[in-house]
Design a protein around this motif. Structure first.
Motif, PDB file in Angstrom:
ATOM      1  N   LYS A   8      36.687  47.389  30.369  1.00 56.30           N
ATOM      2  CA  LYS A   8      36.598  45.962  30.065  1.00 56.30           C
ATOM      3  C   LYS A   8      36.095  45.712  28.646  1.00 56.30           C
ATOM      4  O   LYS A   8      36.590  44.826  27.956  1.00 56.30           O
ATOM      5  CB  LYS A   8      35.712  45.249  31.093  1.00 56.30           C
ATOM      6  CG  LYS A   8      36.388  45.118  32.434  1.00 56.30           C
ATOM      7  CD  LYS A   8      35.536  44.392  33.440  1.00 56.30           C
ATOM      8  CE  LYS A   8      36.296  44.266  34.749  1.00 56.30           C
ATOM      9  NZ  LYS A   8      35.555  43.532  35.741  1.00 56.30           N
ATOM     10  N   ILE A   9      35.136  46.491  28.211  1.00 55.74           N
ATOM     11  CA  ILE A   9      34.626  46.332  26.843  1.00 55.74           C
ATOM     12  C   ILE A   9      35.735  46.630  25.841  1.00 55.74           C
ATOM     13  O   ILE A   9      35.957  45.876  24.890  1.00 55.74           O
ATOM     14  CB  ILE A   9      33.401  47.230  26.606  1.00 55.74           C
ATOM     15  CG1 ILE A   9      32.219  46.717  27.430  1.00 55.74           C
ATOM     16  CG2 ILE A   9      33.046  47.291  25.119  1.00 55.74           C
ATOM     17  CD1 ILE A   9      31.051  47.661  27.471  1.00 55.74           C
ATOM     18  N   LYS A  44      21.261  57.766  33.928  1.00 53.42           N
ATOM     19  CA  LYS A  44      22.102  58.964  33.813  1.00 53.42           C
ATOM     20  C   LYS A  44      23.015  58.925  32.590  1.00 53.42           C
ATOM     21  O   LYS A  44      23.770  59.847  32.349  1.00 53.42           O
ATOM     22  CB  LYS A  44      22.949  59.124  35.075  1.00 53.42           C
ATOM     23  CG  LYS A  44      22.132  59.423  36.308  1.00 53.42           C
ATOM     24  CD  LYS A  44      23.015  59.615  37.511  1.00 53.42           C
ATOM     25  CE  LYS A  44      22.169  59.929  38.738  1.00 53.42           C
ATOM     26  NZ  LYS A  44      23.003  60.134  39.924  1.00 53.42           N
ATOM     27  N   GLY A  45      22.948  57.832  31.844  1.00 54.92           N
ATOM     28  CA  GLY A  45      23.734  57.740  30.615  1.00 54.92           C
ATOM     29  C   GLY A  45      25.082  57.062  30.758  1.00 54.92           C
ATOM     30  O   GLY A  45      25.843  57.006  29.796  1.00 54.92           O
ATOM     31  N   SER A  46      25.408  56.547  31.930  1.00 52.83           N
ATOM     32  CA  SER A  46      26.667  55.835  32.128  1.00 52.83           C
ATOM     33  C   SER A  46      26.534  54.392  31.660  1.00 52.83           C
ATOM     34  O   SER A  46      25.498  53.753  31.876  1.00 52.83           O
ATOM     35  CB  SER A  46      27.065  55.825  33.608  1.00 52.83           C
ATOM     36  OG  SER A  46      27.274  57.137  34.067  1.00 52.83           O
ATOM     37  N   LEU A  47      27.578  53.911  31.058  1.00 53.96           N
ATOM     38  CA  LEU A  47      27.593  52.522  30.631  1.00 53.96           C
ATOM     39  C   LEU A  47      27.664  51.624  31.867  1.00 53.96           C
ATOM     40  O   LEU A  47      28.534  51.804  32.719  1.00 53.96           O
ATOM     41  CB  LEU A  47      28.804  52.273  29.730  1.00 53.96           C
ATOM     42  CG  LEU A  47      28.938  50.899  29.110  1.00 53.96           C
ATOM     43  CD1 LEU A  47      27.757  50.604  28.190  1.00 53.96           C
ATOM     44  CD2 LEU A  47      30.232  50.814  28.324  1.00 53.96           C
ATOM     45  N   ILE A  48      26.737  50.679  31.973  1.00 49.03           N
ATOM     46  CA  ILE A  48      26.707  49.812  33.157  1.00 49.03           C
ATOM     47  C   ILE A  48      26.875  48.337  32.820  1.00 49.03           C
ATOM     48  O   ILE A  48      26.985  47.501  33.705  1.00 49.03           O
ATOM     49  CB  ILE A  48      25.409  50.020  33.973  1.00 49.03           C
ATOM     50  CG1 ILE A  48      24.169  49.748  33.109  1.00 49.03           C
ATOM     51  CG2 ILE A  48      25.378  51.412  34.581  1.00 49.03           C
ATOM     52  CD1 ILE A  48      22.863  49.736  33.892  1.00 49.03           C
ATOM     53  N   GLY A  49      26.908  48.008  31.540  1.00 56.28           N
ATOM     54  CA  GLY A  49      27.085  46.606  31.176  1.00 56.28           C
ATOM     55  C   GLY A  49      27.052  46.404  29.679  1.00 56.28           C
ATOM     56  O   GLY A  49      26.720  47.319  28.928  1.00 56.28           O
ATOM     57  N   ALA A  50      27.433  45.193  29.278  1.00 55.60           N
ATOM     58  CA  ALA A  50      27.421  44.874  27.849  1.00 55.60           C
ATOM     59  C   ALA A  50      27.467  43.368  27.673  1.00 55.60           C
ATOM     60  O   ALA A  50      27.924  42.639  28.560  1.00 55.60           O
ATOM     61  CB  ALA A  50      28.613  45.505  27.152  1.00 55.60           C
ATOM     62  N   SER A 129      44.745  39.630  31.124  1.00 57.08           N
ATOM     63  CA  SER A 129      45.005  39.909  32.534  1.00 57.08           C
ATOM     64  C   SER A 129      44.000  40.924  33.090  1.00 57.08           C
ATOM     65  O   SER A 129      43.434  40.716  34.163  1.00 57.08           O
ATOM     66  CB  SER A 129      46.438  40.431  32.694  1.00 57.08           C
ATOM     67  OG  SER A 129      46.676  40.808  34.021  1.00 57.08           O
ATOM     68  N   LEU A 130      43.773  42.011  32.351  1.00 54.48           N
ATOM     69  CA  LEU A 130      42.830  43.036  32.806  1.00 54.48           C
ATOM     70  C   LEU A 130      41.411  42.509  32.906  1.00 54.48           C
ATOM     71  O   LEU A 130      40.620  42.971  33.728  1.00 54.48           O
ATOM     72  CB  LEU A 130      42.886  44.236  31.873  1.00 54.48           C
ATOM     73  CG  LEU A 130      44.153  45.089  31.961  1.00 54.48           C
ATOM     74  CD1 LEU A 130      44.201  46.098  30.825  1.00 54.48           C
ATOM     75  CD2 LEU A 130      44.232  45.799  33.304  1.00 54.48           C
ATOM     76  N   LEU A 131      41.083  41.523  32.066  1.00 55.67           N
ATOM     77  CA  LEU A 131      39.754  40.914  32.109  1.00 55.67           C
ATOM     78  C   LEU A 131      39.701  39.732  33.080  1.00 55.67           C
ATOM     79  O   LEU A 131      38.743  38.970  33.093  1.00 55.67           O
ATOM     80  CB  LEU A 131      39.319  40.499  30.708  1.00 55.67           C
ATOM     81  CG  LEU A 131      39.054  41.676  29.781  1.00 55.67           C
ATOM     82  CD1 LEU A 131      38.796  41.205  28.360  1.00 55.67           C
ATOM     83  CD2 LEU A 131      37.890  42.521  30.277  1.00 55.67           C
ATOM     84  N   GLN A 132      40.761  39.598  33.867  1.00 53.47           N
ATOM     85  CA  GLN A 132      40.845  38.639  34.972  1.00 53.47           C
ATOM     86  C   GLN A 132      40.859  37.184  34.517  1.00 53.47           C
ATOM     87  O   GLN A 132      40.313  36.307  35.197  1.00 53.47           O
ATOM     88  CB  GLN A 132      39.750  38.908  36.002  1.00 53.47           C
ATOM     89  CG  GLN A 132      39.858  40.303  36.569  1.00 53.47           C
ATOM     90  CD  GLN A 132      38.760  40.657  37.539  1.00 53.47           C
ATOM     91  OE1 GLN A 132      37.717  40.021  37.597  1.00 53.47           O
ATOM     92  NE2 GLN A 132      38.998  41.696  38.326  1.00 53.47           N
ATOM     93  N   PHE A 133      41.475  36.922  33.355  1.00 50.08           N
ATOM     94  CA  PHE A 133      41.754  35.536  32.992  1.00 50.08           C
ATOM     95  C   PHE A 133      42.827  35.046  33.960  1.00 50.08           C
ATOM     96  O   PHE A 133      43.787  35.767  34.247  1.00 50.08           O
ATOM     97  CB  PHE A 133      42.334  35.443  31.574  1.00 50.08           C
ATOM     98  CG  PHE A 133      41.335  35.596  30.464  1.00 50.08           C
ATOM     99  CD1 PHE A 133      41.210  34.600  29.514  1.00 50.08           C
ATOM    100  CD2 PHE A 133      40.559  36.745  30.331  1.00 50.08           C
ATOM    101  CE1 PHE A 133      40.319  34.733  28.454  1.00 50.08           C
ATOM    102  CE2 PHE A 133      39.668  36.890  29.283  1.00 50.08           C
ATOM    103  CZ  PHE A 133      39.542  35.885  28.344  1.00 50.08           C
TER     104      PHE A 133
END
Length: 147
Positions: A8-9, A44-50, A129-133
């Motif tokens: 998504k980012i 654990k180093g995983s991206l969880i948000g932005a 579309s992928l970002l659910q617009f």
């Protein structure tokens, strides 16, 4: 979860570039705004948000471009990438980019970096579309852009 957020980012980039970047004398894809991106990681180093915050949009570009520059990419992308039906819906059928002062005043329609505005429009629509617009949101955004 992390990989979905990462996608998504990354998918936000075509939207930010279409509405915030333009060709300048020095750079074909110059950001005409500032953005602050804050990334959040799990232990654990995983991206969880932005979060992405945009500021300082160069508003004067909307009414004036110097010779050799282009306005924001979105205007060229719509004209090159929208389907015939979309052009009719937005009352743009029968018009060329050169017909609009907002994008013709500098005499520059292309990009030196060979990026194709039609492909970029397709990427923009796919990103939305992928970002659910919702389709209505995409149409509304396009309507405002062409008005």
């Amino acid at each position: 979860l992390g990989s979905d957020i990462e996608v998504k980012i990354l998918e936000a980039n075509p939207i930010l570039e279409a509405f915030g970047n333009a060709r300048t004398v020095r750079n074909d894809n110059s950001s005409r705004f500032g953005k602050y991106i804050e990334l959040f990681f799990s232990q654990k180093g995983s991206l969880i948000g932005a979060t992405i915050e945009t500021y300082l949009l160069e508003k004067v570009r909307l009414i004036h471009c110097e010779e050799g520059e282009r306005n924001y990419h979105i205007f060229y992308e719509i004209m090159d990438g929208a389907s015939e039906d979309e052009l009719k819906e937005y009352l743009l059928d029968g018009y060329e980019k050169e017909d609009f002062k907002i994008i013709n005043q500098s005499g520059t329609m292309d990009r030196r970096d060979c990026v194709d505005d039609q492909e970029e429009f397709d990427n923009l629509i796919e990103s939305m579309s992928l970002l659910q617009f919702y389709p209505d949101q995409v149409r509304d955004i396009t309507r405002v852009s062409v008005s």
